[in-house]
Design a protein around this motif. Sequence first.
Motif, PDB file in Angstrom:
ATOM      1  N   MET A  57      25.347  42.830  62.255  1.00  0.00           N
ATOM      2  CA  MET A  57      26.244  42.843  63.419  1.00  0.00           C
ATOM      3  C   MET A  57      27.650  43.223  62.977  1.00  0.00           C
ATOM      4  N   GLY A  58      28.263  44.162  63.688  1.00  0.00           N
ATOM      5  CA  GLY A  58      29.594  44.631  63.346  1.00  0.00           C
ATOM      6  C   GLY A  58      30.627  43.513  63.465  1.00  0.00           C
ATOM      7  N   ARG A  59      31.770  43.723  62.854  1.00  0.00           N
ATOM      8  CA  ARG A  59      32.816  42.711  62.775  1.00  0.00           C
ATOM      9  C   ARG A  59      33.284  42.254  64.158  1.00  0.00           C
ATOM     10  N   ASP A  60      33.482  43.229  65.051  1.00  0.00           N
ATOM     11  CA  ASP A  60      34.051  42.893  66.347  1.00  0.00           C
ATOM     12  C   ASP A  60      32.989  42.777  67.439  1.00  0.00           C
ATOM     13  N   GLU A  61      31.724  42.771  67.001  1.00  0.00           N
ATOM     14  CA  GLU A  61      30.653  42.754  67.982  1.00  0.00           C
ATOM     15  C   GLU A  61      30.444  41.343  68.537  1.00  0.00           C
ATOM     16  N   LYS A  62      30.028  41.284  69.798  1.00  0.00           N
ATOM     17  CA  LYS A  62      29.723  39.978  70.400  1.00  0.00           C
ATOM     18  C   LYS A  62      28.227  39.884  70.656  1.00  0.00           C
ATOM     19  N   LEU A  63      27.731  38.654  70.618  1.00  0.00           N
ATOM     20  CA  LEU A  63      26.297  38.425  70.772  1.00  0.00           C
ATOM     21  C   LEU A  63      26.064  37.356  71.824  1.00  0.00           C
ATOM     22  N   VAL A  64      25.196  37.668  72.794  1.00  0.00           N
ATOM     23  CA  VAL A  64      24.772  36.659  73.763  1.00  0.00           C
ATOM     24  C   VAL A  64      23.261  36.518  73.626  1.00  0.00           C
ATOM     25  N   ARG A  65      22.815  35.289  73.420  1.00  0.00           N
ATOM     26  CA  ARG A  65      21.390  35.034  73.278  1.00  0.00           C
ATOM     27  C   ARG A  65      20.852  34.567  74.635  1.00  0.00           C
ATOM     28  N   VAL A  66      19.808  35.256  75.137  1.00  0.00           N
ATOM     29  CA  VAL A  66      19.175  34.803  76.377  1.00  0.00           C
ATOM     30  C   VAL A  66      17.978  33.962  75.975  1.00  0.00           C
ATOM     31  N   ASP A  67      18.035  32.679  76.330  1.00  0.00           N
ATOM     32  CA  ASP A  67      17.090  31.705  75.798  1.00  0.00           C
ATOM     33  C   ASP A  67      15.931  31.490  76.765  1.00  0.00           C
ATOM     34  N   LEU A  68      14.807  32.170  76.475  1.00  0.00           N
ATOM     35  CA  LEU A  68      13.635  32.087  77.355  1.00  0.00           C
ATOM     36  C   LEU A  68      12.371  31.862  76.538  1.00  0.00           C
ATOM     37  N   GLY A  69      12.453  30.938  75.590  1.00  0.00           N
ATOM     38  CA  GLY A  69      11.284  30.630  74.767  1.00  0.00           C
ATOM     39  C   GLY A  69      10.797  31.861  74.035  1.00  0.00           C
ATOM     40  N   ALA A  70       9.500  32.141  74.184  1.00  0.00           N
ATOM     41  CA  ALA A  70       8.902  33.278  73.479  1.00  0.00           C
ATOM     42  C   ALA A  70       9.474  34.612  73.952  1.00  0.00           C
ATOM     43  N   ARG A  71      10.109  34.616  75.122  1.00  0.00           N
ATOM     44  CA  ARG A  71      10.675  35.862  75.652  1.00  0.00           C
ATOM     45  C   ARG A  71      12.191  35.942  75.436  1.00  0.00           C
ATOM     46  N   SER A  72      12.725  35.140  74.507  1.00  0.00           N
ATOM     47  CA  SER A  72      14.163  35.170  74.235  1.00  0.00           C
ATOM     48  C   SER A  72      14.578  36.508  73.642  1.00  0.00           C
ATOM     49  N   TYR A  73      15.826  36.882  73.870  1.00  0.00           N
ATOM     50  CA  TYR A  73      16.310  38.141  73.298  1.00  0.00           C
ATOM     51  C   TYR A  73      17.819  38.127  73.197  1.00  0.00           C
ATOM     52  N   ASP A  74      18.352  39.102  72.437  1.00  0.00           N
ATOM     53  CA  ASP A  74      19.783  39.211  72.227  1.00  0.00           C
ATOM     54  C   ASP A  74      20.381  40.320  73.080  1.00  0.00           C
ATOM     55  N   ILE A  75      21.600  40.068  73.549  1.00  0.00           N
ATOM     56  CA  ILE A  75      22.429  41.116  74.131  1.00  0.00           C
ATOM     57  C   ILE A  75      23.566  41.346  73.136  1.00  0.00           C
ATOM     58  N   ARG A  76      23.679  42.560  72.624  1.00  0.00           N
ATOM     59  CA  ARG A  76      24.760  42.879  71.692  1.00  0.00           C
ATOM     60  C   ARG A  76      25.799  43.707  72.428  1.00  0.00           C
ATOM     61  N   ILE A  77      27.046  43.331  72.246  1.00  0.00           N
ATOM     62  CA  ILE A  77      28.137  43.925  73.014  1.00  0.00           C
ATOM     63  C   ILE A  77      29.229  44.392  72.064  1.00  0.00           C
ATOM     64  N   GLY A  78      29.667  45.641  72.188  1.00  0.00           N
ATOM     65  CA  GLY A  78      30.767  46.100  71.347  1.00  0.00           C
ATOM     66  C   GLY A  78      31.029  47.585  71.507  1.00  0.00           C
ATOM     67  N   ARG A  79      32.191  48.030  71.063  1.00  0.00           N
ATOM     68  CA  ARG A  79      32.542  49.451  71.114  1.00  0.00           C
ATOM     69  C   ARG A  79      31.780  50.210  70.038  1.00  0.00           C
ATOM     70  N   GLY A  80      31.163  51.321  70.412  1.00  0.00           N
ATOM     71  CA  GLY A  80      30.516  52.182  69.426  1.00  0.00           C
ATOM     72  C   GLY A  80      29.101  51.776  69.038  1.00  0.00           C
ATOM     73  N   LEU A  81      28.533  50.809  69.757  1.00  0.00           N
ATOM     74  CA  LEU A  81      27.174  50.334  69.444  1.00  0.00           C
ATOM     75  C   LEU A  81      26.118  51.433  69.514  1.00  0.00           C
ATOM     76  N   LEU A  82      26.366  52.463  70.337  1.00  0.00           N
ATOM     77  CA  LEU A  82      25.390  53.533  70.505  1.00  0.00           C
ATOM     78  C   LEU A  82      25.054  54.181  69.161  1.00  0.00           C
ATOM     79  N   GLU A  83      26.058  54.239  68.288  1.00  0.00           N
ATOM     80  CA  GLU A  83      25.850  54.904  67.001  1.00  0.00           C
ATOM     81  C   GLU A  83      24.971  54.110  66.035  1.00  0.00           C
ATOM     82  N   SER A  84      24.889  52.787  66.261  1.00  0.00           N
ATOM     83  CA  SER A  84      24.004  51.998  65.397  1.00  0.00           C
ATOM     84  C   SER A  84      22.755  51.532  66.157  1.00  0.00           C
TER      85      SER A  84
END
Lengths: 372, 372
Positions: free
Chosen positions: A1-28
Amino acid sequence: MGRDEKLVRVDLGARSYDIRIGRGLLESAGSEIAAVLPGARLAVVVDETVAGLHLSAFSESLAAAGLGHTVIKVPAGESTKCFSQFERLCDEVLAARLERGDAVVALGGGVVGDLTGFVAASVRRGMAFVQVPTSLLAQVDSSVGGKTGINSRHGKNLIGAFHQPALVLADTAVLDTLSPREFRAGYAEVAKYGLLGDADFFAWLEDNWQAVFEGGPERDEAVARSCQAKADVVAADELESGRRALLNLGHTFGHALESAVSYETERLVHGEGVSIGMMLAHEFSERLGLIDAETVARVHKHLSDVGLPVTVQAIPGQLPPVETFMDIIAQDKKVSRGALTFILTRGIGEAFVEKGVDPAVVSEFLKEKLEA
Amino acid sequence: MGRDEKLVRVDLGARSYDIRIGRGLLESAGSEIAAVLPGARLAVVVDETVAGLHLSAFSESLAAAGLGHTVIKVPAGESTKCFSQFERLCDEVLAARLERGDAVVALGGGVVGDLTGFVAASVRRGMAFVQVPTSLLAQVDSSVGGKTGINSRHGKNLIGAFHQPALVLADTAVLDTLSPREFRAGYAEVAKYGLLGDADFFAWLEDNWQAVFEGGPERDEAVARSCQAKADVVAADELESGRRALLNLGHTFGHALESAVSYETERLVHGEGVSIGMMLAHEFSERLGLIDAETVARVHKHLSDVGLPVTVQAIPGQLPPVETFMDIIAQDKKVSRGALTFILTRGIGEAFVEKGVDPAVVSEFLKEKLEA
């Protein structure tokens, strides 16, 4: 995860997932997807407009991560959320011989996300799904929570599935390519999270909205707090049996307005309908004695400051009579057994679900507003 | 619950439901549905053939229980499981103004059940669903487990959803209206449950199959034990990530045979393909040294006794060369990342999932069988 990136975890048991938020994420994006879905092959659904702006950067990133992919283009616009595109996309994903462990990716706004998610939910009864939302509305609303679907001739989003993504990548730099009107419309949903459940966030937006519009770190902060707010509600009520209805603050009136102008986006886009709808929800709450005039004025000021419409009169052209609005509201899918359900509020950040609102009271209130 | 009625509980947490099995259940269907879904309005999907035989009894029962309902008729036959009928049914359910708490009912065989279930899963992102299976195949297989879907030009059942019913009503008296060939074909799936995991049940079937065909209490017993067997597997693996694959015993070869005759039901119906497929799975297991010739002979005798086909030569007309079969098997949706997955067995009631079977060995075995 990049230095200035933000992470939101959606907590749904086996269906949990991450939302990654930041400038320039498309490149990674490629390496992020490969980390979550190692070895997957991808079908990337994108509309013509977004393809012109962002597809080459996205494809290069996938190639660099060694991810094979097929691109499926669809026309831009709401009419793409239809049965025939659903059938076509299902067929194309199967023609690409993707298997169950492979993934379907939505690169675009809410239309592409909703349609693609329903395709991912349905092909082989459920394939992995990745959201790469490119509009503010999609980043803070439609890409979080797993609602997918298409429109029917009976109404919007009436056919679909709950299907959670495996990953959401929200690159806030791509929002620089949105028109001011489109950015503002998405912002209506950001303000909504403050109004429905977080007075501190609303106050923070009153102080920081200009930086959010300009694209500083405050934009990432606003997107992350919005996603977190929605994720919290979704985690508590994944299938929308109760609390999740709070997310419809402003949406019953808003949808009715969109429907009343036949979804002509020159006159009204979704976020503008939500802005006017939230204003109406607060005014209606005041009418019912739930909040005072000062609270209403504060909401009015903030939405006006950012340039969002706050009255039905702001919509260009003629509107239908109140009877038409009442018919639309009665047909709304959030109706339960004939009673009207509204999201009302007891103050900034204190929205609640009220079932069984008297249609006569709504009609009288709306008639006044239409004739104001 | 009637005196002679049998009950199988499918245990899936919040999505648990009952399968009720017995002669004459159609006449009490209304009160059974009303007990599970009080106040619901219904859309009943039925094909022209079943409508002629059973719709009036079913409708009367609904009316007697005070359940309002709309009937939606579809053509009989596999080609009904298509995108255009899916679209039409979604539209008709919405046109009937059914809300989320209302229900969509499938009155019919597997085609109507699979299509209707996908409609119920998709309209408003999920409505209540009731199965009233009228074929033996549907009663013991397709109505249990929540798999719904339609066909694509790339293959059968490739587009769909997992959507559990709220109730399944299996009236075993309606099976009296099936042709002997159709009843036998459904029986192949009954025998499958014994072969895959319950040697006692298979032995019971060897002794009692004639009474099952004649419609005595043994028929209800066979349907109930089959539903219980499937329910147990489904409860352990709802989304088919592992153990549920056992239910595909005989189906990889069976599907390939169905596909090879272009699903021409005059030549081969699904259950007949499963019967030949199960025979091939046992013979292939023998070839791999997993079971002895006596076990194979016992399976051969029982399937032959009931009148099911047991060799590829039993299929009228020309079959394609082995290469075509291998292509079909490789395209089968149960393929995982290029390796061939087969259900093999170590004895009666001892089937297991074998991933990574060498395609060359399958090809050689199948070539012999085709040329026998």
